[in-house]
Design a protein around this motif. Structure first.
Motif, PDB file in Angstrom:
ATOM      1  N   LEU A  94       0.816  -1.213   0.000  1.00  0.00           N
ATOM      2  CA  LEU A  94       0.000   0.000   0.000  1.00  0.00           C
ATOM      3  C   LEU A  94       0.850   1.263   0.000  1.00  0.00           C
ATOM      4  O   LEU A  94       0.492   2.259  -0.643  1.00  0.00           O
ATOM      5  CB  LEU A  94      -0.922  -0.001   1.219  1.00  0.00           C
ATOM      6  CG  LEU A  94      -2.017  -1.090   1.243  1.00  0.00           C
ATOM      7  CD1 LEU A  94      -2.747  -1.062   2.584  1.00  0.00           C
ATOM      8  CD2 LEU A  94      -3.007  -0.889   0.103  1.00  0.00           C
ATOM      9  N   SER A  95       1.971   1.232   0.690  1.00  0.00           N
ATOM     10  CA  SER A  95       2.776   2.450   0.845  1.00  0.00           C
ATOM     11  C   SER A  95       3.400   2.914  -0.466  1.00  0.00           C
ATOM     12  O   SER A  95       3.643   4.113  -0.644  1.00  0.00           O
ATOM     13  CB  SER A  95       3.879   2.224   1.887  1.00  0.00           C
ATOM     14  OG  SER A  95       4.791   1.244   1.429  1.00  0.00           O
ATOM     15  N   LYS A  96       3.652   1.998  -1.380  1.00  0.00           N
ATOM     16  CA  LYS A  96       4.324   2.389  -2.626  1.00  0.00           C
ATOM     17  C   LYS A  96       3.375   2.442  -3.826  1.00  0.00           C
ATOM     18  O   LYS A  96       3.807   2.745  -4.941  1.00  0.00           O
ATOM     19  CB  LYS A  96       5.471   1.433  -2.924  1.00  0.00           C
ATOM     20  CG  LYS A  96       5.050   0.018  -3.275  1.00  0.00           C
ATOM     21  CD  LYS A  96       6.278  -0.816  -3.589  1.00  0.00           C
ATOM     22  CE  LYS A  96       5.853  -2.201  -4.069  1.00  0.00           C
ATOM     23  NZ  LYS A  96       7.007  -3.026  -4.421  1.00  0.00           N
ATOM     24  N   ASN A  97       2.103   2.160  -3.597  1.00  0.00           N
ATOM     25  CA  ASN A  97       1.140   2.186  -4.697  1.00  0.00           C
ATOM     26  C   ASN A  97       0.361   3.493  -4.639  1.00  0.00           C
ATOM     27  O   ASN A  97      -0.569   3.661  -3.851  1.00  0.00           O
ATOM     28  CB  ASN A  97       0.192   0.987  -4.590  1.00  0.00           C
ATOM     29  CG  ASN A  97      -0.590   0.761  -5.865  1.00  0.00           C
ATOM     30  OD1 ASN A  97      -1.066   1.709  -6.488  1.00  0.00           O
ATOM     31  ND2 ASN A  97      -0.726  -0.495  -6.245  1.00  0.00           N
ATOM     32  N   ASP A 101      -1.732   4.715  -6.602  1.00  0.00           N
ATOM     33  CA  ASP A 101      -3.115   4.689  -7.096  1.00  0.00           C
ATOM     34  C   ASP A 101      -4.111   4.286  -6.023  1.00  0.00           C
ATOM     35  O   ASP A 101      -5.327   4.307  -6.271  1.00  0.00           O
ATOM     36  CB  ASP A 101      -3.228   3.715  -8.270  1.00  0.00           C
ATOM     37  CG  ASP A 101      -2.426   4.175  -9.476  1.00  0.00           C
ATOM     38  OD1 ASP A 101      -2.323   5.404  -9.675  1.00  0.00           O
ATOM     39  OD2 ASP A 101      -1.893   3.319 -10.212  1.00  0.00           O
ATOM     40  N   LEU A 102      -3.608   3.910  -4.859  1.00  0.00           N
ATOM     41  CA  LEU A 102      -4.490   3.493  -3.765  1.00  0.00           C
ATOM     42  C   LEU A 102      -4.563   4.589  -2.719  1.00  0.00           C
ATOM     43  O   LEU A 102      -3.540   5.217  -2.384  1.00  0.00           O
ATOM     44  CB  LEU A 102      -3.997   2.195  -3.141  1.00  0.00           C
ATOM     45  CG  LEU A 102      -4.046   0.963  -4.062  1.00  0.00           C
ATOM     46  CD1 LEU A 102      -3.401  -0.231  -3.394  1.00  0.00           C
ATOM     47  CD2 LEU A 102      -5.485   0.648  -4.451  1.00  0.00           C
ATOM     48  N   PRO A 103      -5.733   4.836  -2.146  1.00  0.00           N
ATOM     49  CA  PRO A 103      -5.922   5.992  -1.247  1.00  0.00           C
ATOM     50  C   PRO A 103      -5.483   5.758   0.192  1.00  0.00           C
ATOM     51  O   PRO A 103      -5.689   6.625   1.047  1.00  0.00           O
ATOM     52  CB  PRO A 103      -7.437   6.219  -1.315  1.00  0.00           C
ATOM     53  CG  PRO A 103      -8.017   4.871  -1.610  1.00  0.00           C
ATOM     54  CD  PRO A 103      -7.009   4.164  -2.475  1.00  0.00           C
ATOM     55  N   GLU A 153      -9.073  -0.800  -8.432  1.00  0.00           N
ATOM     56  CA  GLU A 153      -7.659  -0.973  -8.752  1.00  0.00           C
ATOM     57  C   GLU A 153      -7.245  -2.435  -8.740  1.00  0.00           C
ATOM     58  O   GLU A 153      -6.449  -2.871  -9.566  1.00  0.00           O
ATOM     59  CB  GLU A 153      -6.800  -0.187  -7.753  1.00  0.00           C
ATOM     60  CG  GLU A 153      -5.305  -0.407  -7.889  1.00  0.00           C
ATOM     61  CD  GLU A 153      -4.735   0.106  -9.209  1.00  0.00           C
ATOM     62  OE1 GLU A 153      -3.649  -0.370  -9.600  1.00  0.00           O
ATOM     63  OE2 GLU A 153      -5.371   0.972  -9.841  1.00  0.00           O
ATOM     64  N   LEU A 154      -7.798  -3.214  -7.805  1.00  0.00           N
ATOM     65  CA  LEU A 154      -7.318  -4.587  -7.620  1.00  0.00           C
ATOM     66  C   LEU A 154      -8.168  -5.646  -8.324  1.00  0.00           C
ATOM     67  O   LEU A 154      -7.701  -6.770  -8.511  1.00  0.00           O
ATOM     68  CB  LEU A 154      -7.261  -4.917  -6.122  1.00  0.00           C
ATOM     69  CG  LEU A 154      -6.311  -4.072  -5.271  1.00  0.00           C
ATOM     70  CD1 LEU A 154      -6.289  -4.582  -3.841  1.00  0.00           C
ATOM     71  CD2 LEU A 154      -4.909  -4.067  -5.857  1.00  0.00           C
ATOM     72  N   SER A 155      -9.384  -5.324  -8.695  1.00  0.00           N
ATOM     73  CA  SER A 155     -10.274  -6.357  -9.242  1.00  0.00           C
ATOM     74  C   SER A 155     -10.301  -6.401 -10.756  1.00  0.00           C
ATOM     75  O   SER A 155     -10.919  -7.291 -11.333  1.00  0.00           O
ATOM     76  CB  SER A 155     -11.707  -6.145  -8.730  1.00  0.00           C
ATOM     77  OG  SER A 155     -11.743  -6.211  -7.321  1.00  0.00           O
ATOM     78  N   ASP A 156      -9.639  -5.470 -11.425  1.00  0.00           N
ATOM     79  CA  ASP A 156      -9.682  -5.440 -12.882  1.00  0.00           C
ATOM     80  C   ASP A 156      -8.665  -6.356 -13.529  1.00  0.00           C
ATOM     81  O   ASP A 156      -8.653  -6.512 -14.750  1.00  0.00           O
ATOM     82  CB  ASP A 156      -9.438  -4.005 -13.386  1.00  0.00           C
ATOM     83  CG  ASP A 156     -10.621  -3.099 -13.060  1.00  0.00           C
ATOM     84  OD1 ASP A 156     -11.702  -3.643 -12.793  1.00  0.00           O
ATOM     85  OD2 ASP A 156     -10.438  -1.874 -13.071  1.00  0.00           O
ATOM     86  N   ASN A 157      -7.806  -6.936 -12.729  1.00  0.00           N
ATOM     87  CA  ASN A 157      -6.748  -7.772 -13.283  1.00  0.00           C
ATOM     88  C   ASN A 157      -7.210  -9.220 -13.423  1.00  0.00           C
ATOM     89  O   ASN A 157      -8.080  -9.692 -12.693  1.00  0.00           O
ATOM     90  CB  ASN A 157      -5.511  -7.732 -12.370  1.00  0.00           C
ATOM     91  CG  ASN A 157      -5.003  -6.316 -12.189  1.00  0.00           C
ATOM     92  OD1 ASN A 157      -4.635  -5.654 -13.146  1.00  0.00           O
ATOM     93  ND2 ASN A 157      -5.003  -5.848 -10.949  1.00  0.00           N
ATOM     94  N   THR A 158      -6.606  -9.940 -14.396  1.00  0.00           N
ATOM     95  CA  THR A 158      -6.888 -11.373 -14.533  1.00  0.00           C
ATOM     96  C   THR A 158      -6.534 -12.095 -13.249  1.00  0.00           C
ATOM     97  O   THR A 158      -7.253 -12.957 -12.761  1.00  0.00           O
ATOM     98  CB  THR A 158      -6.087 -11.969 -15.702  1.00  0.00           C
ATOM     99  OG1 THR A 158      -6.434 -11.268 -16.889  1.00  0.00           O
ATOM    100  CG2 THR A 158      -6.408 -13.449 -15.865  1.00  0.00           C
TER     101      THR A 158
END
Length: 644
Positions: free
Chosen positions: A214-217, A219-221, A247-252
């Motif tokens: 979380l700390s380096k992403n 795109d996450l709030p 952000e996390l659910s759009d990936n395969t």
């Protein structure tokens, strides 16, 4: 009978009726035919479910699977845990015209992982693997700096071309997660895949991995584990939850291998853990905790666990008591031509969940009656159960060194051989490695009478005791309530220990006790049948827990066995006679290390004489001397039954 058109009680009985006799060859034929039919049924009908071949460890499942795979008109993959078993398959490939290739592994095929470029690189690669990065990903991501990639592709990568072209490939259960291993192939799992598809975080690992991700992403709030807990449990943070989901659910796949290599504390499954914690409402249990998923109230309230299946198919169990997360990512076997599992003690619920299939069927090679007939009459097993007590030895806490050593020594003396021993890992360490706190308990004296010691966890597909004619199984395994409950939760069950049941009556409220049987009774049965296998063997079972079908085969039960532990004073007398030679009762009682008085010493010498281990002369006072005492069990007097 499932998978067969005849009316016999089992496949073994049918083969015997066709051939006119019930022999080892007959049972092996039944096993081979069962595997063959399981494959052909699925090749002929795409809707046919995967099949588990329920066959004892002694009926040649591994060999038959190999021979059938080599004879198929379609490609096949044989997946087995042990490198030793893989080598056996590869070694026999020369007998066939098919191309047979081993699926490459880091441990065998990557020079960097094997340490050829120094231990620092080897440890670095191993650390990345432990944090969830796949071998192929590591070689491509690190190709500019990885030593084994500087003069062309690493052998690990180069060997994949041969795998994809091979008629038969041999690998491990984890390789089933790779489409290029299972697609358009007959896939044979040699033994239960176990935890091959599981990743586990304890509380510290979970917090660190989540906070690092979380700390380096940007795109996450939110930027740490505590922020995630707040977002998961606070009704006013719906926008933040939606942003994380988007952000996390759009990936395969939610998993991101870059997380394993971009930071020392990262893990590929950290994004999976983040989304799971969000959807489960975090570790704070509240009726209003918002989530897109329905959780099982019984699982949460009675077992303190939560379960969720995420959009990419990963399954997650969260343990509220220990802040532990278990992630399972079953393989996708939809494109396999057929799927067959080989298991001596299968549990359908476990196979179905671990392979990620909706339906699975089990075909038994031998019914209970035919199992007994095969093991006792054909192979020649004799089973002696030496105690009615459960003896839960997984923790090592309840190990009884005096009784256990007495049984081992008595068995060694009775059969004039060095038996093999199987017990739990903790019990083996306690018995044979930790110094004894009691006087004159001689560990070396006992280990000298043992051929080898194995523990339950190292027995999968093991042939180490094949041909060993005498074996001892000490104590019963049990992983503890929490691992069993988590295993059950992954399969959709709530396992809660009953208030009164323990030992042989232990129950977790699930009909037929499938998960307890898997962890306890089935492991004991697997251990017992590691001895002999294709030859006669006598196995002494030092626990009161057995599968019902095996307990009915016991030749002699605990009522015919006596175990009388020797006290410190009694052991001191034995040692005094062995170390210092003959003497009167008074002399022996006064020797160093003897803690009992003259009368007790005399009484004990008379007892040893009645057991045949001590002699005395006709003088007054009597002089007592060792007479076979060096061979006597020194920690307990054990009376074993006479066997025919």
């Amino acid at each position: 009978m499932a998978g067969a058109d005849h009316d016999d009680c089992c496949r073994g009985a049918h083969a015997a009726s066709q051939q006119g006799e019930f022999t080892q060859a007959t049972v092996w034929d039944a096993c081979r035919d069962g595997i063959q039919e399981a494959i052909e049924t699925q090749l002929d009908d795409e809707q046919a479910p995967p099949v588990i071949i329920d066959g004892l460890p002694t009926i040649g499942k591994t060999r038959h699977a190999k021979e059938i795979a080599f004879d198929l008109d379609v490609s096949a993959a044989i997946l087995t845990h042990r490198y030793e078993t893989r080598d056996q398959h590869l070694g026999l490939a020369a007998e066939h015209q098919k191309t047979v290739v081993e699926v490459p592994t880091l441990d065998r095929d990557c020079p960097t992982r094997r340490g050829e470029y120094g231990s620092d690189w080897a440890e670095r690669i191993n650390d990345y693997r432990l944090r969830g990065a796949s071998p192929t990903y590591l070689h491509h991501y690190l190709q500019d700096v990885l030593p084994c990639m500087q003069d062309g592709d690493c052998p690990y990568l180069a060997r994949w071309d041969a795998v994809e072209e091979a008629d038969v490939i041999v690998g491990g259960p984890a390789h089933a997660a790779l489409d290029r291993v299972v697609d358009d192939r007959v896939v044979i799992f040699d033994e239960d895949p176990g935890t091959a598809y599981r990743t586990e975080f304890d509380a510290n690992q979970l917090s660190t991995a989540i906070s690092t991700f979380l700390s380096k992403n940007e795109d996450l709030p939110i930027d740490d584990h505590f922020g995630l807990i707040g977002a998961a449990t606070n009704e006013g943070m719906e926008a933040i939850r939606d942003a994380i989901r988007d952000e996390l659910s759009d990936n395969t796949s939610i998993a991101r291998p870059t997380e394993a290599v971009d930071d020392d504390d990262g893990h590929a499954e950290a994004p999976t853990a983040v989304l799971a914690m969000l959807e489960l409402g975090g570790p704070i249990i509240g009726d209003t905790a918002p989530t897109e998923y329905d959780w099982d109230d019984q699982l949460r309230e009675e077992a303190g666990l939560d379960y969720v299946e995420l959009p990419d198919g990963s399954q997650v169990v969260y343990d509220h008591a220990e802040s532990r997360v278990v992630i399972r990512r079953p393989p996708t076997l939809d494109a396999a031509r057929a799927v067959v599992g080989l298991d001596g003690t299968p549990v359908e619920e476990l196979w179905r969940g671990r392979l990620g299939v909706d339906e699975i069927v089990s075909w038994r090679i031998l019914c209970d009656d035919c199992r007994a007939r095969y093991l006792r009459d054909v192979i020649g097993y004799e089973f002696v159960q030496t105690t009615s007590h459960v003896k839960p030895y997984s923790s090592g806490e309840y190990v009884n060194r005096r009784g256990d050593f007495g049984v081992i020594e008595a068995v060694a003396n009775r059969h004039d051989t060095t038996p093999g021993v199987i017990t739990t890992k903790s019990a083996a360490e306690r018995l044979f490695e930790e110094p004894s706190s009691e006087p004159f308990i001689d560990i070396e004296r006992v280990t000298d009478q043992i051929a080898d010691v194995k523990h339950y966890g190292a027995l999968r597909s093991s042939n180490d005791f094949t041909g060993t004619e005498v074996g001892v199984v000490l104590g019963s395994p049990h992983p503890g309530d929490r691992p069993l409950q988590i295993t059950a939760a992954l399969e959709g069950f709530t396992a809660v220990r009953g208030d009164e049941g323990k030992g042989t009556d232990l129950d977790y409220g699930i009909p037929e006790r499938p998960f307890l049987r898997h962890y306890r009774e089935h492991k004991i049965a697997q251990a017992v049948l590691r001895f002999g296998r294709t030859t006669a063997a006598t196995v002494y079972i030092h626990t009161g827990i057995l599968p019902e079908w095996l307990s009915e085969m016991v030749t002699v039960g605990p009522e015919a066995v006596t175990i009388e532990e020797r006290s410190e004073g009694q052991r001191g007398v034995i040692r005094a006679l062995l170390d210092e030679g003959p003497g009167t009762a008074a002399e022996i009682a006064n020797r160093e290390g003897v803690s009992i008085g003259e009368k007790q010493t005399r009484d004990w010498l008379k007892r040893l004489r009645s057991e045949g281990y001590v002699s005395r002369d006709d003088s007054q006072p009597y002089t007592w001397g060792a007479n076979g005492l060096a061979d006597a069990p020194h920690t307990a007097h054990v009376r074993l039954p006479e066997l025919e």
